[in-house]
Motif scaffolding. Structure first.
Motif, PDB file in Angstrom:
ATOM      1  N   ALA A 139       0.811  -1.218   0.000  1.00  0.00           N
ATOM      2  CA  ALA A 139       0.000   0.000   0.000  1.00  0.00           C
ATOM      3  C   ALA A 139       0.845   1.270   0.000  1.00  0.00           C
ATOM      4  O   ALA A 139       0.370   2.322  -0.432  1.00  0.00           O
ATOM      5  CB  ALA A 139      -0.918  -0.001   1.211  1.00  0.00           C
ATOM      6  N   LEU A 140       2.076   1.191   0.474  1.00  0.00           N
ATOM      7  CA  LEU A 140       2.910   2.396   0.569  1.00  0.00           C
ATOM      8  C   LEU A 140       3.016   3.115  -0.772  1.00  0.00           C
ATOM      9  O   LEU A 140       2.838   4.339  -0.853  1.00  0.00           O
ATOM     10  CB  LEU A 140       4.310   2.038   1.075  1.00  0.00           C
ATOM     11  CG  LEU A 140       4.542   2.053   2.580  1.00  0.00           C
ATOM     12  CD1 LEU A 140       5.921   1.505   2.900  1.00  0.00           C
ATOM     13  CD2 LEU A 140       4.372   3.456   3.143  1.00  0.00           C
ATOM     14  N   GLU A 141       3.301   2.387  -1.817  1.00  0.00           N
ATOM     15  CA  GLU A 141       3.429   2.962  -3.153  1.00  0.00           C
ATOM     16  C   GLU A 141       2.287   2.527  -4.065  1.00  0.00           C
ATOM     17  O   GLU A 141       2.290   2.838  -5.255  1.00  0.00           O
ATOM     18  CB  GLU A 141       4.765   2.553  -3.780  1.00  0.00           C
ATOM     19  CG  GLU A 141       5.981   2.978  -2.985  1.00  0.00           C
ATOM     20  CD  GLU A 141       6.111   4.493  -2.877  1.00  0.00           C
ATOM     21  OE1 GLU A 141       5.635   5.190  -3.807  1.00  0.00           O
ATOM     22  OE2 GLU A 141       6.664   4.975  -1.876  1.00  0.00           O
ATOM     23  N   GLY A 142       1.310   1.829  -3.498  1.00  0.00           N
ATOM     24  CA  GLY A 142       0.202   1.327  -4.288  1.00  0.00           C
ATOM     25  C   GLY A 142      -1.037   2.193  -4.157  1.00  0.00           C
ATOM     26  O   GLY A 142      -0.955   3.400  -3.899  1.00  0.00           O
ATOM     27  N   TYR A 143      -2.190   1.551  -4.276  1.00  0.00           N
ATOM     28  CA  TYR A 143      -3.458   2.272  -4.195  1.00  0.00           C
ATOM     29  C   TYR A 143      -3.852   2.368  -2.726  1.00  0.00           C
ATOM     30  O   TYR A 143      -4.299   1.389  -2.116  1.00  0.00           O
ATOM     31  CB  TYR A 143      -4.535   1.550  -4.998  1.00  0.00           C
ATOM     32  CG  TYR A 143      -5.812   2.337  -5.112  1.00  0.00           C
ATOM     33  CD1 TYR A 143      -5.832   3.565  -5.772  1.00  0.00           C
ATOM     34  CD2 TYR A 143      -6.996   1.873  -4.571  1.00  0.00           C
ATOM     35  CE1 TYR A 143      -7.001   4.306  -5.877  1.00  0.00           C
ATOM     36  CE2 TYR A 143      -8.172   2.595  -4.675  1.00  0.00           C
ATOM     37  CZ  TYR A 143      -8.165   3.812  -5.326  1.00  0.00           C
ATOM     38  OH  TYR A 143      -9.322   4.548  -5.431  1.00  0.00           O
ATOM     39  N   ASN A 144      -3.660   3.549  -2.133  1.00  0.00           N
ATOM     40  CA  ASN A 144      -3.808   3.711  -0.683  1.00  0.00           C
ATOM     41  C   ASN A 144      -4.915   4.688  -0.306  1.00  0.00           C
ATOM     42  O   ASN A 144      -4.812   5.424   0.671  1.00  0.00           O
ATOM     43  CB  ASN A 144      -2.479   4.146  -0.061  1.00  0.00           C
ATOM     44  CG  ASN A 144      -1.768   5.209  -0.902  1.00  0.00           C
ATOM     45  OD1 ASN A 144      -2.401   6.127  -1.413  1.00  0.00           O
ATOM     46  ND2 ASN A 144      -0.454   5.080  -1.038  1.00  0.00           N
ATOM     47  N   ARG A 145      -6.002   4.658  -1.051  1.00  0.00           N
ATOM     48  CA  ARG A 145      -7.096   5.599  -0.830  1.00  0.00           C
ATOM     49  C   ARG A 145      -7.762   5.425   0.528  1.00  0.00           C
ATOM     50  O   ARG A 145      -8.256   6.391   1.129  1.00  0.00           O
ATOM     51  CB  ARG A 145      -8.139   5.436  -1.942  1.00  0.00           C
ATOM     52  CG  ARG A 145      -9.211   6.515  -1.919  1.00  0.00           C
ATOM     53  CD  ARG A 145     -10.054   6.463  -3.195  1.00  0.00           C
ATOM     54  NE  ARG A 145     -10.988   7.581  -3.222  1.00  0.00           N
ATOM     55  CZ  ARG A 145     -12.206   7.535  -2.678  1.00  0.00           C
ATOM     56  NH1 ARG A 145     -12.614   6.420  -2.104  1.00  0.00           N
ATOM     57  NH2 ARG A 145     -13.005   8.585  -2.744  1.00  0.00           N
ATOM     58  N   MET A 146      -7.815   4.210   1.054  1.00  0.00           N
ATOM     59  CA  MET A 146      -8.505   3.932   2.318  1.00  0.00           C
ATOM     60  C   MET A 146      -7.585   4.047   3.527  1.00  0.00           C
ATOM     61  O   MET A 146      -8.025   3.838   4.653  1.00  0.00           O
ATOM     62  CB  MET A 146      -9.084   2.510   2.284  1.00  0.00           C
ATOM     63  CG  MET A 146     -10.123   2.263   1.214  1.00  0.00           C
ATOM     64  SD  MET A 146     -11.699   3.042   1.573  1.00  0.00           S
ATOM     65  CE  MET A 146     -12.259   2.056   2.968  1.00  0.00           C
ATOM     66  N   PHE A 302      -0.948  10.110   1.890  1.00  0.00           N
ATOM     67  CA  PHE A 302      -0.194   9.437   0.838  1.00  0.00           C
ATOM     68  C   PHE A 302      -0.790   9.825  -0.520  1.00  0.00           C
ATOM     69  O   PHE A 302      -1.652  10.704  -0.604  1.00  0.00           O
ATOM     70  CB  PHE A 302      -0.214   7.933   1.074  1.00  0.00           C
ATOM     71  CG  PHE A 302       0.540   7.535   2.309  1.00  0.00           C
ATOM     72  CD1 PHE A 302       1.885   7.231   2.245  1.00  0.00           C
ATOM     73  CD2 PHE A 302      -0.096   7.509   3.546  1.00  0.00           C
ATOM     74  CE1 PHE A 302       2.597   6.886   3.382  1.00  0.00           C
ATOM     75  CE2 PHE A 302       0.602   7.169   4.691  1.00  0.00           C
ATOM     76  CZ  PHE A 302       1.951   6.865   4.609  1.00  0.00           C
ATOM     77  N   LYS A 303      -0.350   9.203  -1.571  1.00  0.00           N
ATOM     78  CA  LYS A 303      -0.698   9.630  -2.916  1.00  0.00           C
ATOM     79  C   LYS A 303      -2.207   9.693  -3.150  1.00  0.00           C
ATOM     80  O   LYS A 303      -2.714  10.653  -3.758  1.00  0.00           O
ATOM     81  CB  LYS A 303      -0.046   8.704  -3.941  1.00  0.00           C
ATOM     82  CG  LYS A 303      -0.325   9.100  -5.389  1.00  0.00           C
ATOM     83  CD  LYS A 303       0.405   8.188  -6.358  1.00  0.00           C
ATOM     84  CE  LYS A 303       0.117   8.599  -7.804  1.00  0.00           C
ATOM     85  NZ  LYS A 303       0.822   7.720  -8.768  1.00  0.00           N
ATOM     86  N   HIS A 304      -2.935   8.686  -2.669  1.00  0.00           N
ATOM     87  CA  HIS A 304      -4.348   8.583  -3.018  1.00  0.00           C
ATOM     88  C   HIS A 304      -5.311   8.952  -1.888  1.00  0.00           C
ATOM     89  O   HIS A 304      -6.526   8.853  -2.086  1.00  0.00           O
ATOM     90  CB  HIS A 304      -4.656   7.156  -3.504  1.00  0.00           C
ATOM     91  CG  HIS A 304      -3.874   6.752  -4.699  1.00  0.00           C
ATOM     92  ND1 HIS A 304      -4.116   7.253  -5.965  1.00  0.00           N
ATOM     93  CD2 HIS A 304      -2.815   5.901  -4.831  1.00  0.00           C
ATOM     94  CE1 HIS A 304      -3.260   6.722  -6.829  1.00  0.00           C
ATOM     95  NE2 HIS A 304      -2.467   5.896  -6.163  1.00  0.00           N
ATOM     96  N   ASN A 305      -4.821   9.327  -0.706  1.00  0.00           N
ATOM     97  CA  ASN A 305      -5.754   9.619   0.395  1.00  0.00           C
ATOM     98  C   ASN A 305      -5.616  11.033   0.942  1.00  0.00           C
ATOM     99  O   ASN A 305      -5.994  11.302   2.080  1.00  0.00           O
ATOM    100  CB  ASN A 305      -5.606   8.588   1.522  1.00  0.00           C
ATOM    101  CG  ASN A 305      -4.307   8.709   2.296  1.00  0.00           C
ATOM    102  OD1 ASN A 305      -3.358   9.360   1.843  1.00  0.00           O
ATOM    103  ND2 ASN A 305      -4.247   8.071   3.456  1.00  0.00           N
ATOM    104  N   SER A 306      -5.118  11.953   0.124  1.00  0.00           N
ATOM    105  CA  SER A 306      -4.979  13.331   0.597  1.00  0.00           C
ATOM    106  C   SER A 306      -6.330  13.967   0.893  1.00  0.00           C
ATOM    107  O   SER A 306      -6.417  14.923   1.674  1.00  0.00           O
ATOM    108  CB  SER A 306      -4.215  14.168  -0.426  1.00  0.00           C
ATOM    109  OG  SER A 306      -4.893  14.178  -1.670  1.00  0.00           O
ATOM    110  N   TYR A 307      -7.396  13.449   0.293  1.00  0.00           N
ATOM    111  CA  TYR A 307      -8.739  13.971   0.576  1.00  0.00           C
ATOM    112  C   TYR A 307      -9.080  13.862   2.060  1.00  0.00           C
ATOM    113  O   TYR A 307      -9.897  14.641   2.579  1.00  0.00           O
ATOM    114  CB  TYR A 307      -9.785  13.223  -0.257  1.00  0.00           C
ATOM    115  CG  TYR A 307      -9.995  11.792   0.183  1.00  0.00           C
ATOM    116  CD1 TYR A 307     -10.984  11.461   1.097  1.00  0.00           C
ATOM    117  CD2 TYR A 307      -9.179  10.769  -0.298  1.00  0.00           C
ATOM    118  CE1 TYR A 307     -11.170  10.163   1.514  1.00  0.00           C
ATOM    119  CE2 TYR A 307      -9.352   9.470   0.111  1.00  0.00           C
ATOM    120  CZ  TYR A 307     -10.353   9.164   1.014  1.00  0.00           C
ATOM    121  OH  TYR A 307     -10.523   7.875   1.445  1.00  0.00           O
ATOM    122  N   LYS A 308      -8.464  12.895   2.767  1.00  0.00           N
ATOM    123  CA  LYS A 308      -8.766  12.740   4.193  1.00  0.00           C
ATOM    124  C   LYS A 308      -8.297  13.933   5.021  1.00  0.00           C
ATOM    125  O   LYS A 308      -8.822  14.170   6.113  1.00  0.00           O
ATOM    126  CB  LYS A 308      -8.143  11.446   4.734  1.00  0.00           C
ATOM    127  CG  LYS A 308      -8.809  10.172   4.231  1.00  0.00           C
ATOM    128  CD  LYS A 308      -8.352   8.955   5.019  1.00  0.00           C
ATOM    129  CE  LYS A 308      -9.021   7.691   4.523  1.00  0.00           C
ATOM    130  NZ  LYS A 308      -8.723   6.514   5.367  1.00  0.00           N
TER     131      LYS A 308
END
Length: 327
Positions: A139-146, A302-308
């Motif tokens: 998940a570190l460099e993968g899809y980490n939206r959650m 991280f890349k995909h969860n900045s919305y949090k």
């Protein structure tokens, strides 16, 4: 699914001894998480110890504390009159946590101990330090939206999935535990661990220990409470961000407060400094915004969860507004 031995003891000590005799054995009650993990090959226990015959399902109040047995069903707890009157935040969190079908199977003890829903943990073809220590964190460099924005490490950025546990950490609950060395009590805040260098260890339970109950002290949080869960669809799903908010009000002044978040860390995330900032202040949106700013100190995306980083403080503000009935 691998072959396994199945035992169904009727005595608590027999269950503990059966677990201790076999490395990697597992207790099973509702099985709503464990069976999924077994079907996917994430866990392959050689022995399952069914604890449903143990007398651990009572919900009772004694000496200023509400005691809920580890085998009490989530649905029964959410509908219990004592819970609704004295700990409504817990009832709200349980009702937000899953469908009625799952609530009527899942137990309180199992809810506390459910594993992360990180897709890299569930996919045995992918690296996961939680599943296989030393293999890496996909998940570190993968899809980490959650994934986590607090308390993570370079070994794991997964989040804890339980809604119930977010309410319990906010309410200063205590976990009752029995094991080979006897009985002990553990503050709920100390039950779950941050990943550090050992993400495979979700909790501070010792080998062979069994959670027997959870206790919640009576408090002033019987009215102005709200559990807010933000998820990707209206049907039951795991939280992107959740907030347990409880206020004790004297008119419009906050006398006491409890705040915790889910979906943001490897464990239920208590917001102690934000709580302190609320005490003595008026129950206004400005006060709640200040508390949210304090709560978010140290958050990192991280890349995909900045919305949090936006969703989390907005959720805190909204949960507090709902608890205080502020428009």
């Amino acid at each position: 699914m691998n072959q396994f031995q199945y035992l169904r003891p009727t005595k608590q000590q027999a269950a503990i001894e059966a677990l201790a005799r076999t490395p990697n054995a597992q207790f099973i009650a509702g099985g709503t998480n464990l069976l999924d993990l077994m079907k996917r090959g994430v866990l392959e226990p050689p022995r399952l110890i069914d604890i449903n015959r143990l007398p651990l399902g009572k919900i009772e109040r004694d000496n200023g504390r509400l005691r809920i047995g580890a085998l009490a069903l989530n649905g029964a707890v959410a509908e219990d009159k004592q819970v609704l009157e004295r700990q409504p935040l817990l009832a709200q969190a349980l009702n937000a946590g899953a469908s009625a079908q799952l609530r009527n199977m899942a137990t309180v003890g199992g809810n506390m101990l459910q594993r992360t829903r990180c897709s890299y943990f569930y996919d045995t073809a992918m690296p996961c330090n939680k599943r296989e220590p030393g293999s890496g964190c996909g998940a570190l460099e993968g899809y980490n939206r959650m994934h986590a924005i607090f308390g993570f490490s370079d070994k794991c950025i997964a989040v804890h999935p339980s809604d119930m546990s977010v309410a319990l950490v906010a309410l200063d609950a205590t976990v009752l535990i029995s094991g080979p060395k006897g009985d002990r009590r553990l503050p709920f805040a100390d039950l779950h661990r941050l990943p550090g260098d050992t993400p495979q260890k979700d909790t501070n339970l010792e080998p062979g220990e069994l959670i027997t109950a959870v206790e919640i002290p009576d408090g002033p949080f019987t009215k102005n409470v709200h559990y807010l869960k933000v998820r990707e669809r209206a049907s039951y799903a795991f939280a992107l961000v959740s907030v347990a908010a409880a206020l004790s009000l004297d008119g419009n002044t906050i006398k006491d407060a409890r705040l915790a978040m889910g979906g943001v860390a490897h464990k239920p995330w208590r917001l102690a400094e934000a709580e302190k900032s609320l005490i003595g202040k008026p129950a206004t949106e400005a006060t709640f915004r200040q508390a949210a700013d304090i709560a978010m100190q140290g958050a990192k995306a991280f890349k995909h969860n900045s919305y949090k980083l936006r969703m989390a403080p907005n959720s805190i503000i909204q949960a507090l507004k709902n608890a205080a009935s502020v428009a």
